[in-house]
Design an enzyme around this catalytic site. Structure first.
Site, PDB file in Angstrom:
ATOM      1  N   HIS A   1       0.833  -1.213   0.000  1.00 32.91           N
ATOM      2  CA  HIS A   1       0.000   0.000   0.000  1.00 32.91           C
ATOM      3  C   HIS A   1       0.865   1.260   0.000  1.00 32.91           C
ATOM      4  CE1 HIS A   1      -3.094  -2.827   0.934  1.00 32.91           C
ATOM      5  NE2 HIS A   1      -2.576  -3.116   2.120  1.00 32.91           N
TER       6      HIS A   1
ATOM      7  N   HIS B   1      -6.971  -4.415  -0.669  1.00 38.28           N
ATOM      8  CA  HIS B   1      -6.360  -5.726  -0.932  1.00 38.28           C
ATOM      9  C   HIS B   1      -7.132  -6.412  -2.046  1.00 38.28           C
ATOM     10  CE1 HIS B   1      -5.966  -4.772   3.402  1.00 38.28           C
ATOM     11  NE2 HIS B   1      -4.708  -5.110   3.190  1.00 38.28           N
TER      12      HIS B   1
END
Lengths: 331, 331
Positions: free
Chosen positions: B57, B219
């Site tokens: 991320h 995700h």
């Protein structure tokens, strides 16, 4: 084509409207002709630094407008040179009486249009000097280019000459510093995927699942060769060896290493490649004392990366370290 | 799988080595267990702010380590929670005697492992408070989450509570501010393409050429619906309407608008969407007074974006404006 856009023909203008909304305290966005200036332009008695070129390489150049870097940026359509009248309008808006330095990447259309703009500005008694960046060692005489292409070195040059202008260097001195950066900077890039130009709607080239393009240009121009995908270690070597052979950067040299994402390559991969490059250069005795890592000169959503090496001397290092405040680069 | 990596299992460690090389003046990178601290940690008598979570991320969280934001970040494997002992080691390293605030995104593994780490730290007489961010309005009880997922609001919370800690707020006050941000922040995202986890080697989901996923997680968790690709105007509306319905943000409210790239979406598209969002909110009387536009919480190379809206009050606005100096966020 998968993009978050409205009409493909309006992409650049629509994005500029968004930049205006996002940075009201830093940028002034002009439309028709399109250009972006720092909000406090013109700065009296300071050399103005103006750049531009086709859109699709953001943050270059519009994201680098602000104190310590560019006074104005002139974006053309995607991968298309800005018009001379747009460049002229930008120069007129930001010239503070100390003249304007034009930073041009070496593409035939850009060189011609900035040349015409310089003549138009000079006819209005604005002093203009131009530096043409041509740092890509991959190929000569590529698509739309006579000589070498201007790529990552442009980012470093704009930062350094922007700092020189902010410190009060005159136009001749800014031009000399820009030429020194240009003489000491070299780059090479690669791609894993192709970008898609909005008004074209198809990927700019075809690349198989197991292939990568070594030496690619930022408009998806062909590079030196198309080879099978390799490890990061081997990719880094493929990019850095031609750079070291070209200048050459020698043992003991102090350099800035700029590890650039072409847009779609995420930070993990980019930092990973940067680490490999630092070890590669350390083994050869090249001293990396400054770094820049991130997506600063891109090719839309293309996955890939480039390295740029710049020889530093005391003055260039100090100008690099000087404060800068722009949407994309601040310290 | 097209990535610039060496062994897929080593991606996170290799990237951390690159971060260490790139930011020697700002970051200290620890390996086995892996965590990143600001170079001058611990800062005496300051509340330490520590976050972490699965890698992939970036820049969240490792790119936000530095003065005015995080004291430490603990990256797990890609899309995998960090271990309790890694979090504990980071807390031990940065605690300056005023206690530690843990910032946790609401995923079951993260919540559990940070809880265990907090207990371990408390056993060593380190005061610990925890805030769990759960700002994604798209779905409840998604893959790996009980309740709402923690997404873009985490970036804003880390900046604001980092500023509070830097200003000398004590642990209880930092925790109160963090809870206030958490209560007033909402997000929603979408995807045009899927990311590929390095150790998996295949895209995380299949999406047809004409499809997009509305409400996707960071995700690549499923969202609310999969629909045909639409204009930016309609995409923006699809994301902002659920946000406005949820909190609700009302006419006259002062907000921060955060327009985030999921990684592969380039600046032109992101600024374009930001401009559309500003007009959408202005038409509803919601006053955007602060902005953040860029790739700050990503999902590897996924193309897509998210919006985050945060209600501002005087204190939160001042903390947002306070100086910050990290690899990914500086002003």
């Amino acid at each position: 084509m998968k993009k978050i856009i409205n009409a493909p023909a309006d992409v650049v203008t629509d994005a500029l409207r968004g930049m205006a909304a996002a940075h009201p305290d830093r940028l002034r966005v002009h439309l028709e002709p399109d250009f972006v200036t720092r909000v406090d332009a013109p700065v009296s008695d300071k050399v103005a630094v103006v750049s531009g070129g086709g859109s699709g390489h953001e943050p270059l150049h519009v994201g680098f407008v602000g104190s310590g870097m560019l006074d104005a940026a002139v974006p053309g359509a995607v991968f298309t040179s800005p018009t001379p009248d747009a460049v002229q309008a930008a120069v007129r808006e930001v010239d503070g009486g100390a003249g304007t330095l034009l930073v041009v990447k070496n593409y035939t259309g850009d060189v011609l249009n900035f040349e015409t703009a310089a003549e138009l500005a000079e006819a209005e008694d604005i002093g203009v000097r131009t530096v043409v960046v041509q740092d890509d060692v991959a190929v000569r005489d590529s698509t739309n280019t006579a000589g070498r292409r201007g790529v990552g070195g442009t980012v470093l040059l704009e930062k350094i000459v922007g700092a020189a202008a902010a410190r009060g260097h005159d136009l001749a001195s800014c031009h000399e510093i820009a030429e020194r950066v240009s003489a000491g900077v070299r780059s090479m890039g690669m791609a894993l995927t192709a970008p898609t130009v909005p008004h074209v709607g198809e990927p700019s080239f075809e690349l198989a699942d197991y292939e990568m393009e070594i030496g690619v240009g930022i408009h998806a121009e062909p590079g030196r060769e198309r080879v099978e995908l390799e490890s990061a270690d081997r990719i880094v070597r493929r990019l850095l060896e031609p750079i070291l052979e070209d200048l050459p950067f020698r043992e003991g040299d102090e350099v800035l290493l700029f590890t650039n994402s072409m847009g779609g390559t995420p930070p993990t991969e980019l930092y990973l490649a940067h680490g490999v490059a630092e070890r590669f250069l350390a083994e050869r005795g090249v001293r990396v004392t400054r770094r820049l890592v991130g997506p600063y000169i891109t090719s839309l959503e293309m996955q890939g990366m480039s390295f740029t090496l710049l020889k530093l001397d005391d003055e260039l290092r100090q100008l690099w370290d000087a404060p800068v405040s722009t949407p994309a680069l601040t310290w």
